[in-house]
Design an enzyme around this catalytic site. Structure first.
Site, PDB file in Angstrom:
ATOM      1  N   TYR A 117      32.432  55.253  54.779  1.00 23.22           N
ATOM      2  CA  TYR A 117      33.450  56.291  54.917  1.00 23.22           C
ATOM      3  C   TYR A 117      32.905  57.548  55.569  1.00 23.22           C
ATOM      4  O   TYR A 117      33.656  58.305  56.198  1.00 23.22           O
ATOM      5  CB  TYR A 117      34.107  56.578  53.562  1.00 23.22           C
ATOM      6  CG  TYR A 117      35.182  55.560  53.309  1.00 23.22           C
ATOM      7  CD1 TYR A 117      36.432  55.688  53.886  1.00 23.22           C
ATOM      8  CD2 TYR A 117      34.916  54.407  52.580  1.00 23.22           C
ATOM      9  CE1 TYR A 117      37.400  54.721  53.737  1.00 23.22           C
ATOM     10  CE2 TYR A 117      35.882  53.429  52.419  1.00 23.22           C
ATOM     11  CZ  TYR A 117      37.127  53.592  53.004  1.00 23.22           C
ATOM     12  OH  TYR A 117      38.080  52.614  52.868  1.00 23.22           O
ATOM     13  N   HIS A 157      36.518  55.913  46.326  1.00 20.99           N
ATOM     14  CA  HIS A 157      35.924  54.721  46.936  1.00 20.99           C
ATOM     15  C   HIS A 157      34.616  54.323  46.262  1.00 20.99           C
ATOM     16  O   HIS A 157      33.922  53.415  46.720  1.00 20.99           O
ATOM     17  CB  HIS A 157      35.694  54.950  48.435  1.00 20.99           C
ATOM     18  CG  HIS A 157      36.956  54.943  49.228  1.00 20.99           C
ATOM     19  ND1 HIS A 157      37.721  53.813  49.386  1.00 20.99           N
ATOM     20  CD2 HIS A 157      37.608  55.932  49.886  1.00 20.99           C
ATOM     21  CE1 HIS A 157      38.784  54.105  50.118  1.00 20.99           C
ATOM     22  NE2 HIS A 157      38.741  55.376  50.432  1.00 20.99           N
TER      23      HIS A 157
END
Length: 746
Positions: free
Chosen positions: A273, A428
Site C-alpha cells: 500500500y 490493512h
C-alpha cells in the site's frame, strides 16, 4: 437540511458565481512546467531512454485515439468493462496531454478536450454507482477511491491543455465537472475523505490537484487540511474493518504525510500500500513544489517522501518484488508505474543518487517530464551505479516508536530475513506480531501468505477482497509466528490491536557474519509475553549462512502453543515418525485453523526434530530443539474453501501443550542444490549433528549448535539488558563466558 448539505450547496453556488480563474497562471504547472517542456523538446532525439519511453507512450495513445472515445455508463466492479474503460481513459488522457506539450500536435489536445467534455455531459446527471459494496460509493467507479484516481490523472490532463481550451470550455468543465467532482469525493463523502488512510491520500491529492489547476484556494486548503466539520460520528467502521473516525483525529494531506510514515520513510500499511499511495503523495507534493514552493510540501517531515522511496526499494527481494507484509499481493514490484514515478522524482529532487539510476535502467522507462529527462540524461552519461541493498531496520509509527521491520541480508541478497514487529498497519494490517519470512535471492523459503484477493479479476468477487482475507490471511496462524490456544493476536479485534505495537529489543548488523534483530510483544495475549530473537549467522563450518530463531514465552497460565513454518517446496526427509490420515480434516473450526488441512501428525524426535525440503533447486533443513511431548503437525492450506480462493501451500507446525514459560529454538539451514537437467544432487543433508538449549533463565538463553564434524557454535542472549556497553558474565557447564553487549557468539 443538514449542515453538511447546506455547506455543500453554499460552496457550489459561490463556485458558480465567483469561480476563481487566474489567466495569468502559467500552464502547465503541476508536473510538467513550461521550462521543463522547453528542455525536453531541446533534448528530443538525443536521450535514448527518454526517446524510447516517449515512443512507447505515443504508440499507446495513438492506438486509443484511433479507437475513439468511450465513456460508458458505470455498472461494474473492478475487472468489469466499465471500470476498465474509465480507468484506461484517465491514464490515456494524462499521457495524451503530455504528448501535446512535448510534440505540439493538436490532435492530442483535441482528444483530451473531447473526452473531458464527454465526461462533463455525463457527470451532470450521473447517479451514485449501482454497486453497493463500498462504504463510500463513487460515481464513475464503485468506490470513491477510484473516482479520486480519475481526478488525480485528469487534473494533469486538464493542466496540459488548459491554454488550448476556450474560456467558455474551461468554465463549463470547472463548473459542471471538476468542482462538483471534487465536492462529491470530499464534502459528500467525509468518511472517505477525512481519515488517515491511503484512500484519503488519493482523495486529498485529487481535490488539491484540481484546485491548483483552477487556482481554487478553498479546494487547495481542503486538500491540505481536510474538512473542518465533517459531521461524522466517532467509531464508524469501513468494509475493511477499519475505524473511519477516531476522537481528535487529524485529517487532510499533511496529516496523511505525518501519521502513517515513520521518520525512516516506512508506511504503516506495508509496502504494497505504500507503493500504491506513493503516487498521489509524490504527484501532489511535486505539484505543490512547482506552484506553491514556499509551503515546502515535498520536503515535509524532513523529506519523509523521498526517504519513503528508499524504504520501498529496501522492502523488496532480489528480484524487486515487495515483501507481502499485511495485505500485500505477491508479485507486485518496483517495475510498477508508480515506482517509475517514485524513482524519477526521488532522483531529481532528492540529491541525484546515482544508485537510483540502476533501478531506472531495470524499469527501462522514465517519466515524460523534467525528472524523467534528468534520469535519462544521467544514464546516457554513464552515471548509473548498482543499487546495493544492505541490512536495514525500518521503524514504524509517526515518531518511529511503534515497532518496525528488520531486514537482515547476507551476501548479495543470497539470504534475506524479513522480521515484522510493527504496529497494526491500519485496516490493512494482519494479526501477526513477531512474524517473519525468509528468502534466498528472489525465492521464498518460508513465506508470508499476503492477501486473499484476485485484483481486478472480475470472476473472483469483482476483483475485491474475498472473505478468506479475514478468515485466513489476517489470522495469526497464517503467519510464521506463535499462536496461543488457537486464538488470534488481540482476539482478532482491530480496535484493540491498533492500540499496541511490539517493542524493539535490539538490532545489530555491525558484524556481517552475525546479524541479529530482537523484539518483544506483551499485549497480543493478555498475561503472556513473547520475546523473539532472530540471527542470520555465517559460520566457516557451514556452506551458507543459517537462521537461528529463539522464541521465548513467559505466561502466567498454562497454554497450548503452535509455531508454524510455511515452507515453499517438497518434503525430502524427516527424523520423526508421523501418520497420514486417509481423510483430510480441518485442524480447527475458527481463527484460521478451519482453513488448514491436517496432512500428517507425529511426535517430535528426542531433543532435535529435523525437517528437510527442496525448493527452487535448493535444499533446506529446519532443526528444532524439541521436548518429548511436543507434537509435529503437517498442514496444508485449503480447508473450508469451496471456491478455491486459497493457495494449497504446506506448513510444518510445532505444538507444545500444557506450558506456561517455554522457549522454542529453531535453526534453518540452506544447503546444497539439485539440477533437473544434470540430475545432480549436491549436499542434500543437514550439516547439524545436534542443537541444544544449554542455559535458559530470565536473564540469559544459550544455544549450542554442533556440526557433523564436531565443531561447536554457541549463541548467548541477554534477555533483560540490551545495552551495548553492558558487561556480561555467565557460567554454563563449568565454562565461564564473558562479553559486552546484548549477545555472545563464538
Amino acid at each position: 437540511m443538514s449542515i453538511q448539505k447546506a455547506f455543500l450547496l453554499l460552496t457550489t453556488v459561490l463556485g458558480l458565481i465567483f469561480a476563481p480563474h487566474s489567466f495569468a497562471q502559467e500552464h502547465p504547472s503541476l508536473i510538467l512546467t513550461k521550462a521543463g517542456v522547453e528542455k525536453i523538446r531541446a533534448n528530443l532525439g538525443k536521450t535514448p531512454l527518454f526517446d524510447a519511453s516517449l515512443e512507447k507512450v505515443k504508440q499507446q495513445v495513438d492506438a486509443e485515439i484511433a479507437l475513439g472515445i468511450d465513456t460508458p455508463i458505470p455498472k461494474d466492479f473492478s475487472g468489469g468493462y466499465t471500470h476498465y474503460r474509465h480507468k484506461l481513459n484517465f491514464v490515456i488522457a494524462q499521457k495524451a496531454g503530455v504528448l501535446y506539450q512535448i510534440l505540439q500536435d493538436d490532435k492530442y489536445a483535441i482528444y483530451v478536450r473531447d473526452m473531458l467534455l464527454q465526461y462533463e455531459a455525463m457527470y451532470k446527471n450521473l447517479p451514485v454507482h449501482p454497486q453497493e459494496r463500498s462504504y463510500a460509493r463513487g460515481k464513475l467507479f464503485w468506490q470513491c477511491l477510484n473516482d479520486s484516481n480519475w481526478l488525480v490523472y485528469m487534473s494533469q490532463a486538464y493542466d496540459t491543455i488548459y491554454n488550448f481550451l476556450t474560456a467558455e470550455q474551461r468554465q463549463k468543465l470547472e463548473n459542471n465537472l471538476f468542482r462538483p467532482f471534487a465536492n462529491f469525493i470530499s464534502l459528500e463523502n467525509p468518511a472517505f475523505y477525512n481519515r488517515i488512510h491511503n484512500h484519503s491520500t488519493w482523495g486529498n491529492a485529487a481535490v488539491g490537484m484540481i484546485g491548483l489547476v483552477m487556482n481554487d484556494e478553498e479546494l487547495i486548503q481542503r486538500a491540505l487540511y481536510g474538512i473542518e466539520d465533517d459531521g461524522l460520528p466517532v467509531g464508524g467502521v469501513d468494509n475493511d474493518g477499519g475505524t473511519i473516525k477516531v476522537k481528535g483525529q487529524k485529517k487532510g494531506f499533511l496529516a496523511n504525510l505525518e501519521d502513517p510514515f515513520s521518520p525512516d520513510g516506512y508506511y504503516t500499511e506495508g509496502p504494497y500500500y505504500q507503493r500504491y499511495a506513493m503516487y498521489p503523495f509524490l504527484i501532489f507534493a511535486l505539484a505543490m513544489e512547482n506552484t506553491r514552493p514556499e509551503l515546502k510540501v515535498l520536503q515535509h517531515k524532513n523529506n519523509v517522501l523521498l526517504k519513503g522511496v528508499n524504504a520501498l526499494l529496501n522492502l523488496t527481494d532480489a528480484d524487486g518484488n515487495f515483501f507481502p507484509l499485511n495485505d500485500g499481493q505477491k508479485g507486485m514490484s518496483y517495475y510498477t508505474a508508480s515506482l517509475v514515478t517514485a524513482v524519477n522524482i526521488a532522483y531529481y529532487y532528492g540529491g541525484k543518487n546515482p544508485q537510483l539510476l540502476s533501478i531506472a535502467q531495470k524499469q527501462n522507462q522514465v517519466l515524460l517530464d523534467q525528472s524523467g529527462l534528468a534520469v535519462a540524461i544521467a544514464i546516457r552519461e554513464g552515471k548509473a551505479q548498482p543499487y546495493v541493498k544492505q541490512s536495514i531496520n525500518l521503524s514504524d509509527g509517526i515518531n518511529g516508536q511503534q515497532g518496525g521491520v528488520g531486514i537482515l541480508r547476507y551476501g548479495n541478497e543470497d539470504l534475506t530475513l524479513v522480521f515484522k514487529y510493527a504496529a497494526q498497519g491500519l485496516s490493512h494490517g494482519h494479526y501477526d506480531k513477531l512474524s517473519f519470512s525468509y528468502y534466498q535471492k528472489g525465492n521464498e523459503v518460508l513465506q508470508d501468505y499476503g492477501l486473499v484477493r484476485f485484483v481486478n479479476i472480475g470472476q473472483k468477487g469483482g476483483g475485491n477482497y474475498l472473505k478468506e482475507n479475514a478468515t485466513w490471511a489476517k489470522s495469526t496462524i497464517a503467519h510464521n509466528t506463535l499462536s496461543q490456544n488457537q486464538q488470534m493476536h488481540f482476539g482478532g479485534k482491530y480496535a484493540v490491536a491498533s492500540q499496541h505495537h511490539s517493542e524493539l529489543y535490539f538490532y545489530d548488523d555491525s558484524n556481517a557474519d552475525v546479524q541479529v534483530v530482537s523484539a518483544t510483544e506483551s499485549n497480543a495475549y493478555p498475561g503472556s509475553k513473547m520475546h523473539r530473537t532472530m540471527a542470520l549467522i555465517k559460520d566457516e563450518h557451514f556452506e551458507q549462512a543459517y537462521l537461528l530463531d529463539i522464541m521465548k514465552v513467559d505466561s502466567n497460565s498454562k497454554n497450548e502453543y503452535d509455531l508454524p513454518f510455511y515452507y515453499m517446496g517438497q518434503v525430502i526427509s524427516t527424523n520423526f515418525e508421523y501418520q497420514t490420515p486417509t481423510n483430510l480434516q480441518p485442524l480447527g473450526d475458527k481463527n484460521g485453523y478451519q482453513h488448514l488441512y491436517l496432512e500428517g501428525k507425529g511426535k517430535a524426535a528426542a531433543n532435535n526434530t529435523q525437517f528437510s525440503w527442496l525448493g527452487n533447486g535448493k535444499y533446506f533443513t529446519l532443526t528444532a530443539i524439541t521436548q518429548p511431548s511436543d507434537q509435529i503437525l503437517l498442514t496444508r492450506i485449503g480447508a473450508n474453501d469451496p471456491e478455491f480462493n486459497l493457495r494449497r501451500d504446506a506448513g510444518f507446525m510445532l505444538r507444545r501443550s500444557n506450558s506456561d514459560n517455554t522457549t522454542f529454538v529453531s535453526i534453518v539451514e540452506a544447503h546444497g542444490s539439485y539440477s533437473p537437467v544434470s540430475e545432480l544432487s549436491l549436499n542434500s543433508s543437514s550439516n547439524i549433528k545436534s542443537a541444544s538449549l544449554l542455559y535458559d533463565t530470565d536473564q540469559y538463553t544459550a544455544v549450542e549448535v554442533i556440526d557433523i564434524k564436531g565443531n561447536q557454535q554457541v549463541f548467548i542472549l541477554s534477555n533483560q539488558n540490551a545495552d551495548k556497553s553492558k558487561q556480561h558474565k555467565v557460567t554454563i557447564g563449568g565454562k565461564t563466558y564473558r562479553w559486552q553487549g546484548p549477545y555472545y557468539y563464538q
